[in-house]
Design a protein around this motif. Structure first.
Motif, PDB file in Angstrom:
ATOM      1  N   PHE A  86     -28.817 -38.889  24.133  1.00 17.95           N
ATOM      2  CA  PHE A  86     -27.614 -38.430  24.816  1.00 17.95           C
ATOM      3  C   PHE A  86     -27.303 -36.991  24.412  1.00 17.95           C
ATOM      4  O   PHE A  86     -27.400 -36.627  23.234  1.00 17.95           O
ATOM      5  N   LEU A  87     -26.912 -36.193  25.406  1.00 19.60           N
ATOM      6  CA  LEU A  87     -26.396 -34.843  25.188  1.00 19.60           C
ATOM      7  C   LEU A  87     -24.965 -34.849  25.698  1.00 19.60           C
ATOM      8  O   LEU A  87     -24.728 -34.953  26.894  1.00 19.60           O
ATOM      9  N   ASP A  88     -24.006 -34.763  24.784  1.00 22.91           N
ATOM     10  CA  ASP A  88     -22.593 -34.921  25.110  1.00 22.91           C
ATOM     11  C   ASP A  88     -21.893 -33.571  25.007  1.00 22.91           C
ATOM     12  O   ASP A  88     -21.793 -33.003  23.916  1.00 22.91           O
ATOM     13  N   ILE A  89     -21.398 -33.073  26.133  1.00 23.08           N
ATOM     14  CA  ILE A  89     -20.765 -31.759  26.194  1.00 23.08           C
ATOM     15  C   ILE A  89     -19.251 -31.927  26.128  1.00 23.08           C
ATOM     16  O   ILE A  89     -18.652 -32.598  26.973  1.00 23.08           O
ATOM     17  N   GLY A  90     -18.620 -31.280  25.131  1.00 22.97           N
ATOM     18  CA  GLY A  90     -17.171 -31.410  24.982  1.00 22.97           C
ATOM     19  C   GLY A  90     -16.826 -32.770  24.425  1.00 22.97           C
ATOM     20  O   GLY A  90     -16.309 -33.653  25.106  1.00 22.97           O
ATOM     21  N   THR A  91     -17.080 -32.967  23.175  1.00 25.33           N
ATOM     22  CA  THR A  91     -17.202 -34.295  22.587  1.00 25.33           C
ATOM     23  C   THR A  91     -15.941 -35.135  22.594  1.00 25.33           C
ATOM     24  O   THR A  91     -16.003 -36.353  22.605  1.00 25.33           O
ATOM     25  N   GLY A  92     -14.773 -34.500  22.562  1.00 25.67           N
ATOM     26  CA  GLY A  92     -13.554 -35.285  22.375  1.00 25.67           C
ATOM     27  C   GLY A  92     -13.373 -35.753  20.951  1.00 25.67           C
ATOM     28  O   GLY A  92     -12.448 -36.500  20.651  1.00 25.67           O
ATOM     29  N   LEU A  93     -14.286 -35.345  20.055  1.00 20.44           N
ATOM     30  CA  LEU A  93     -14.140 -35.699  18.652  1.00 20.44           C
ATOM     31  C   LEU A  93     -12.843 -35.110  18.111  1.00 20.44           C
ATOM     32  O   LEU A  93     -12.427 -34.029  18.524  1.00 20.44           O
ATOM     33  N   PRO A  94     -12.187 -35.779  17.176  1.00 20.71           N
ATOM     34  CA  PRO A  94     -12.625 -36.987  16.476  1.00 20.71           C
ATOM     35  C   PRO A  94     -12.063 -38.285  17.055  1.00 20.71           C
ATOM     36  O   PRO A  94     -12.072 -39.322  16.404  1.00 20.71           O
ATOM     37  N   THR A  95     -11.524 -38.242  18.294  1.00 16.61           N
ATOM     38  CA  THR A  95     -10.911 -39.434  18.872  1.00 16.61           C
ATOM     39  C   THR A  95     -11.933 -40.560  18.969  1.00 16.61           C
ATOM     40  O   THR A  95     -13.002 -40.395  19.553  1.00 16.61           O
ATOM     41  N   GLU A  96     -11.610 -41.721  18.420  1.00 12.14           N
ATOM     42  CA  GLU A  96     -12.548 -42.841  18.398  1.00 12.14           C
ATOM     43  C   GLU A  96     -12.269 -43.813  19.542  1.00 12.14           C
ATOM     44  O   GLU A  96     -11.155 -43.884  20.046  1.00 12.14           O
ATOM     45  N   PRO A  97     -13.302 -44.619  19.957  1.00 10.56           N
ATOM     46  CA  PRO A  97     -14.676 -44.541  19.465  1.00 10.56           C
ATOM     47  C   PRO A  97     -15.407 -43.360  20.081  1.00 10.56           C
ATOM     48  O   PRO A  97     -15.152 -42.978  21.218  1.00 10.56           O
ATOM     49  N   ASN A  98     -16.309 -42.796  19.313  1.00  8.83           N
ATOM     50  CA  ASN A  98     -17.122 -41.690  19.799  1.00  8.83           C
ATOM     51  C   ASN A  98     -18.387 -42.235  20.461  1.00  8.83           C
ATOM     52  O   ASN A  98     -18.753 -43.395  20.294  1.00  8.83           O
ATOM     53  N   LEU A  99     -19.050 -41.376  21.217  1.00  9.25           N
ATOM     54  CA  LEU A  99     -20.192 -41.826  22.006  1.00  9.25           C
ATOM     55  C   LEU A  99     -21.275 -42.447  21.134  1.00  9.25           C
ATOM     56  O   LEU A  99     -21.850 -43.485  21.496  1.00  9.25           O
ATOM     57  N   HIS A 100     -21.565 -41.841  19.993  1.00  9.43           N
ATOM     58  CA  HIS A 100     -22.641 -42.395  19.164  1.00  9.43           C
ATOM     59  C   HIS A 100     -22.284 -43.794  18.664  1.00  9.43           C
ATOM     60  O   HIS A 100     -23.157 -44.645  18.495  1.00  9.43           O
TER      61      HIS A 100
END
Length: 281
Positions: A86-100
């Motif tokens: 996966f290549l995630d652009i604009g992660t939204g981190l650190p809001t959980e759950p994260n894509l990984h």
């Protein structure tokens, strides 16, 4: 620890790493985090979030629906399509759950490259991106307006095997790309090195369903240095030209493969985001 002490601690860490957090201005990712009830935001972000929610009280519902969309998309691509990169652009981190966290529950060996230009995410990336032992997460500090800096980054080329399918996920990002930024060209360039069988998953801001409220929110963003370009359905569908859309095509995010218990629980007028997933030929 109090919010003030937490902010002081983060600032001290950032200063030691010589990262300019720009705490004096709001950042779109931190405003998003604030509206979703997160803790990695600062006073300008909170003031912006408050002003935006005053203009459109449904904004938290809208943003939560977008986050749920990301979760469902990640699970679908991993569980149904067998995607492990996966290549995630604009992660939204650190809001959980994260894509990984979503995709490594399906297969712990999944690999994820996050891309963002938020200095707070950069500061905390190592702690936030705790991968499974079998898989890998990596982080590229880059602006999506410069796709070359992403696809040539060693974090990208060393983490992902481009001979195997990759899912490019661009969630709640392209409304910050104006016409002069060439959003369609940027997405096409990011897709270019990905092999056939890869996927594009996007959510795309729109004012089609609550035009007055959403345009007022957009004006609040612009007043704080974050101009937006909202797109209608035809403009949203254009991002997927030449690809094979997964059913039900481009639709409001809460209608894309909704959880059975969620059907009918969200008002269409409360959602200002189209979403879609498509396979590269």
């Amino acid at each position: 620890m109090s919010a003030k002490r937490q902010e002081g601690s983060r600032l001290k860490d950032a200063e030691q790493g010589q990262v300019n957090l720009r705490l004096d201005v709001p950042h779109s990712a931190r405003v998003y985090d604030c509206i979703l009830g997160g803790k990695d935001n600062y006073q300008p972000d909170r003031e912006a979030a408050k002003a935006m929610m005053a203009e459109w009280p449904a904004l938290p519902i809208h943003m939560q629906a977008n986050r749920y969309f990301m979760n469902r998309v990640g699970h679908y691509l991993a569980a149904k399509e067998g995607i492990r990169q996966f290549l995630d652009i604009g992660t939204g981190l650190p809001t959980e759950p994260n894509l990984h966290e979503v995709v490594q529950r399906v297969d712990p060996a999944s690999r994820i490259v996050y891309v963002d230009n938020d200095p707070i995410v950069l500061t905390h990336a190592r702690a936030l991106l705790a991968s499974s032992d079998e898989g890998m997460t990596n982080y590229v500090d880059a602006d999506m307006r410069d796709p070359e800096s992403i696809i040539t980054a060693p974090e990208f080329t060393e983490t992902l095997d481009l001979d195997r399918p990759v899912a490019l996920t661009v969630i709640a990002m392209v409304h910050f790309l104006l016409d002069e930024d060439d959003a369609y060209g940027i997405i096409n360039r990011l897709l270019e090195p990905l092999c056939p069988g890869s996927f594009l998953a996007m959510s795309i801001g729109t004012a089609d369903f609550a035009p007055d409220e959403v345009h007022r929110v957009a004006r609040e963003y612009e007043a704080r240095g974050m101009p937006m370009r909202l797109r209608n359905r035809a403009e949203a569908e254009r991002f997927f030209d030449g690809m094979d859309l997964v059913e039900p095509g481009v639709t409001q995010v809460h209608h894309w493969h909704p959880h059975p218990n969620a059907v009918g629980t969200v008002n269409d007028a409360d959602i200002a985001m189209y979403g879609g997933v498509a396979r590269k030929r």
